[in-house]
Each structure stands twice: as structure tokens, then as C-alpha cells.
Motif scaffolding. Structure first.
Motif, PDB file in Angstrom:
ATOM      1  N   GLN A 165       5.183   0.772  -9.591  1.00 29.28           N
ATOM      2  CA  GLN A 165       4.029   1.641  -9.394  1.00 29.28           C
ATOM      3  C   GLN A 165       3.118   1.167  -8.257  1.00 29.28           C
ATOM      4  OE1 GLN A 165       3.659   4.711 -11.258  1.00 29.28           O
ATOM      5  NE2 GLN A 165       5.771   3.972 -11.312  1.00 29.28           N
ATOM      6  N   CYS A 166       3.282  -0.072  -7.842  1.00 27.42           N
ATOM      7  CA  CYS A 166       2.469  -0.623  -6.749  1.00 27.42           C
ATOM      8  C   CYS A 166       3.266  -0.587  -5.445  1.00 27.42           C
ATOM      9  CB  CYS A 166       2.084  -2.071  -7.037  1.00 27.42           C
ATOM     10  SG  CYS A 166       1.084  -2.302  -8.512  1.00 27.42           S
ATOM     11  N   PRO A 167       2.626  -0.256  -4.325  1.00 20.76           N
ATOM     12  CA  PRO A 167       3.346  -0.316  -3.047  1.00 20.76           C
ATOM     13  C   PRO A 167       3.827  -1.733  -2.735  1.00 20.76           C
ATOM     14  CG  PRO A 167       0.986   0.009  -2.694  1.00 20.76           C
ATOM     15  CD  PRO A 167       1.244   0.200  -4.155  1.00 20.76           C
ATOM     16  N   GLU A 168       3.092  -2.732  -3.199  1.00 18.72           N
ATOM     17  CA  GLU A 168       3.502  -4.117  -2.965  1.00 18.72           C
ATOM     18  C   GLU A 168       4.791  -4.440  -3.727  1.00 18.72           C
ATOM     19  OE1 GLU A 168      -1.067  -3.824  -3.060  1.00 18.72           O
ATOM     20  OE2 GLU A 168       0.614  -3.103  -4.299  1.00 18.72           O
ATOM     21  N   SER A 169       4.936  -3.863  -4.916  1.00 13.80           N
ATOM     22  CA  SER A 169       6.150  -4.069  -5.709  1.00 13.80           C
ATOM     23  C   SER A 169       7.353  -3.413  -5.038  1.00 13.80           C
ATOM     24  CB  SER A 169       5.966  -3.489  -7.115  1.00 13.80           C
ATOM     25  OG  SER A 169       4.807  -3.996  -7.727  1.00 13.80           O
ATOM     26  N   LYS A 170       7.149  -2.182  -4.561  1.00 13.10           N
ATOM     27  CA  LYS A 170       8.234  -1.483  -3.853  1.00 13.10           C
ATOM     28  C   LYS A 170       8.665  -2.254  -2.626  1.00 13.10           C
ATOM     29  CE  LYS A 170       6.553   3.055  -5.377  1.00 13.10           C
ATOM     30  NZ  LYS A 170       5.890   4.307  -4.952  1.00 13.10           N
ATOM     31  N   LEU A 171       7.689  -2.842  -1.932  1.00 13.25           N
ATOM     32  CA  LEU A 171       7.989  -3.621  -0.728  1.00 13.25           C
ATOM     33  C   LEU A 171       8.870  -4.816  -1.073  1.00 13.25           C
ATOM     34  CD1 LEU A 171       5.395  -4.655   1.975  1.00 13.25           C
ATOM     35  CD2 LEU A 171       6.892  -6.366   0.981  1.00 13.25           C
TER      36      LEU A 171
END
Length: 423
Positions: A165-171
């Protein structure tokens, strides 16, 4: 023939241990040459301070700097690449915004890799030609700004490996999926109150080779992480003897470490805990510098394969047996009845308005018979009475109260002011 092979194997192992020990000592002695002098205080180092330090790496032909993505609030998250060989290795720090020790160590490592002519050029050449290193310092810059564990969305990124759910996690997942690193280094801080097993020693550094399933199976991926940790532990014992622990390997299906191991990357977790008189973790920063660089060399030349994975299990596990202060054998009373108690106190950090500094707020964590616990600081009150400093009456202990009281006896008096002992 079998006997000859055992002898050869023994000598190879001995040479590996000696070489790694020598490198660790040289790095220990030389660390101050590479220490990023602009960073000394954890909370004061924000994303705006990181950017110019990363930008200056662009002038070096050995580094490739790019923006891997942006945080929820639009702060750039950087990827720094060093090397051109195999295998690929991925290192990231501060996925929890209030865990800065390894970020400081990575800055020191960048300075190390960017230097020359100091006796370490052979190591730099090895890392450059026999591996490709990908660094992502400060993965959660929004959390850093607030000096909090969670992201701007108030999500614990290390429990967001599945939902993303976080863009940092997707990154982070995208980097693992596209780079396909042989090894990943997940760099954290832990509470300075963890114990090395059931001992009085505080865990300065804790390691973990993360499990990838509920059964905690050991396959070749996990074994590699164990072997790397065995080498790092051996190197650090000289500088933090008996203060290295092993983090619990209970499987957490939402965590990045566990999932990255499941996705095929050997995952080494490094947790920086506590060290006496090191509130800003500058000595532990140095321990990270040594541990990471010696491990990177072992990956580049493959010498980690000579380590016995069974030695990993010999590292004592983290336990929670410490408090900041334990007062032993104090006397208090309730309803006219006097009795003896030990009192455990912690001093918790509370951020200031802009999260660049903090104040302490003490708390009475436990009292009674605490003989199975340890205090980072301890005193034997020898029957001294616990008294309220304002009224002079016996203290009625309650969990969670601030630790403000006096200890009075015929032999000696003490004062406890917001959890700090004063004679």
C-alpha cells in the motif's frame, strides 16, 4: 585421500578466518578516515541533508546514482550502484524512519569506496569487478522527517510486503524483482534493552537469517545468509565481545525480510541495539561499517561458503531482560505495611516539535522481585526508603508513573529525577 581433503579444508578455513580478521582490524583502525563528519546526531540528519551527499557521488566514475522512486510525500529515494560484476547485492536502510545507524554507516562506506591509495584498493577492485552493489539509503524519508517508525501513511512498511500500500514498499519489491540480488541486507535499529540470551550483556548488534516459511526450513538461500552471519559475528566479537545476538526467526508472512527470502534472495538482517555511553550509536555505526564491508568481500570472493552454518545457531538469541535502571532492595509501604521491592525504570525518548531533538520521559515499568532481570544501570538501595521528594511520604508505586523519588537511609541517600540516578 579423505584425510588429506579434511586437512586442506581446515587450512583453507583457517586462512579465510585470518584474512577476514585482518581486514576487520584494518577497517576498525581506519574507520575515522571515511566517517562522514557531517552526520553525528541521528535525529538531525534528514532527507534534505542526504541529497547533497548523494549528489556528490555523481562526480565519481565508479558510482551510478539514480532516483529509484519517490516517497508518499514526494521525496526522492535514491539508488547508488557500485561495481560491474556478479553477483548483485542489495542493501537498504531506514525503512523505519527512526532507525538511522546503518544509514550513517552506508555514508561511511560510500566515502570508503570513493577513496584510493590507502591500502584498501585491492578490496575496492574486488568489489568493483566481482560484484554489483545497489544501495538504497533512507528508504522511508517521510518517516525520517517525523522521526517515526512508520511511513507518512502511518503504515509499518516492514509489514507491507504483501499488500504493497506504500509507494516505498512497491519500490523495494520492484528492486528485488528486477535486480534479483543474490544477497539482501535489511538494515535496522532495535531497542537498546535487548539482552544477549539470558545474560547481563546488552545486545549491541543482532543478526537474523530470515525464515521464508512457517517451518523455518533451511534451504541454500537461507544457508547463505547464515554463513555470512557466522563470519560477521566472528569479526565483531573482538570489538563487542559477547554482545552479538540472534534475532527471533519466527516467520512473519507480511514482512519484507521473510518474503524476500521466499523470493530467492538470501536475507541478512542487521539490528543495531545498545552500547554503553553511545546514545547516538556512533560506535555501532562503526560496527556496521566493519560487518557490512567484510561480508561484501566474502560475497565477492565466495569465501562465505567455507563457514559452518551450524555456528549460526550458537549465537545467543535476543531476550528482553533489560531495563535502563533497576533499583534493588528498596523499601516502601502501603496502608502502614512496609515491604521490599526492586524497581525497574525505563527512560523513553520523546521527540521535540520538529523531530530534530528529544527529551526523556521516564516510566516505572515493573516492581517487586526483579531478580531475573538486569539493569543497564543498577544500584542496591540496601533497604533505603522510597519517598516522594515533595511530601517526604512513602511512594505508592504505580506502573507507568514517572520515576521521581528519593531514597533515604541511615547509610546513604539518592535521588531519582525523571529516571536518572543522582547521588
Amino acid at each position: 585421500m579423505k584425510h588429506l581433503l579434511l586437512v586442506v579444508s581446515f587450512f583453507c578455513m583457517s586462512e579465510t578466518i585470518i584474512a577476514q580478521s585482518n581486514l576487520a582490524q584494518r577497517l576498525f583502525d581506519a574507520h575515522d578516515l571515511f566517517r562522514e563528519k557531517s552526520v553525528n546526531v541521528r535525529r538531525e540528519f534528514k532527507h534534505r541533508h542526504l541529497v547533497p551527499l548523494i549528489e556528490r557521488l555523481k562526480t565519481s566514475p565508479n558510482f551510478a546514482v539514480s532516483e529509484a522512486g519517490k516517497s508518499f510525500e514526494g521525496r526522492g529515494i535514491y539508488q547508488i550502484k557500485y561495481g560491474k560484476g556478479a553477483p548483485p547485492v542489495l542493501l537498504w536502510s531506514q525503512m523505519h524512519g527512526d532507525e538511522a545507524t546503518a544509514t550513517m554507516a552506508l555514508l561511511d562506506i560510500f566515502n570508503f569506496l570513493n577513496a584510493s591509495g590507502d591500502g584498501f584498493d585491492d578490496l575496492r577492485k574486488k568489489l568493483l569487478e566481482k560484484s554489483t552493489l545497489y544501495f538504497v539509503p533512507m528508504l522511508n524519508p517521510d518517516g525520517v522527517e517525523r522521526w517515526q517508525r512508520r511511513t507518512a501513511q502511518e503504515i509499518d512498511m516492514n509489514r507491507d510486503a504483501v499488500r504493497l500500500q506504500c509507494p516505498e514498499s512497491k519500490l523495494l519489491k520492484n528492486l528485488q524483482q528486477t535486480l534479483k540480488p543474490l544477497v539482501g541486507f535489511n538494515l535496522h535499529d532495535q531497542s537498546p534493552r535487548y539482552s544477549v540470551g539470558n545474560t547481563k550483556e546488552v545486545a549491541a548488534i543482532s543478526f537474523l537469517a530470515t525464515a521464508y516459511n512457517e517451518e523455518r526450513t533451511i534451504n541454500s538461500v537461507r544457508e547463505r545468509a547464515m554463513q555470512l552471519i557466522v563470519g560477521m559475528n566472528r569479526d565483531l566479537q573482538k570489538y563487542i565481545p559477547n554482545q552479538v545476538a540472534r534475532y527471533s526467526d519466527e516467520f512473519e508472512p507480511r514482512a519484507f525480510g521473510d518474503n524476500i527470502a521466499k523470493w530467492g534472495t538470501s536475507l541478512v538482517l542487521i539490528e543495531s541495539g545498545g552500547y554503553k555511553n553511545d546514545p547516538e550509536k556512533q560506535y555501532l555505526r562503526k560496527m556496521n561499517f566493519i560487518a557490512i564491508l567484510t561480508a561484501l568481500e566474502a560475497i565477492a570472493d565466495g569465501t562465505y561458503t567455507r563457514q559452518n552454518r551450524n555456528d549460526y545457531e550458537k549465537i545467543p538469541q535476543n531476550e528482553k531482560n533489560h531495563f535502563d535502571l533497576i533499583i534493588r532492595n528498596a523499601r516502601t509501604e502501603l496502608n502502614g505495611v512496609s515491604y521490599t521491592v526492586d524497581v525497574a525504570i525505563n527512560r523513553n525518548e520523546s521527540n521535540n516539535a520538529d523531530a530534530t531533538g528529544f527529551s526523556y520521559r521516564s516510566s516505572v515499568e515493573d516492581f517487586g522481585d526483579l531478580s531475573v532481570f538486569y539493569g543497564i544501570e543498577e544500584i542496591d538501595a540496601q533497604g533505603a526508603q522510597l519517598l516522594d521528594p515533595k511530601s517526604g511520604k512513602p511512594v505508592v508505586l504505580k506502573l507507568g508513573d514517572r520515576a521521581n523519588f528519593e531514597l533515604r537511609s541511615d547509610k546513604k541517600n539518592w535521588k531519582v529525577d525523571n529516571g536518572f540516578l543522582k547521588n
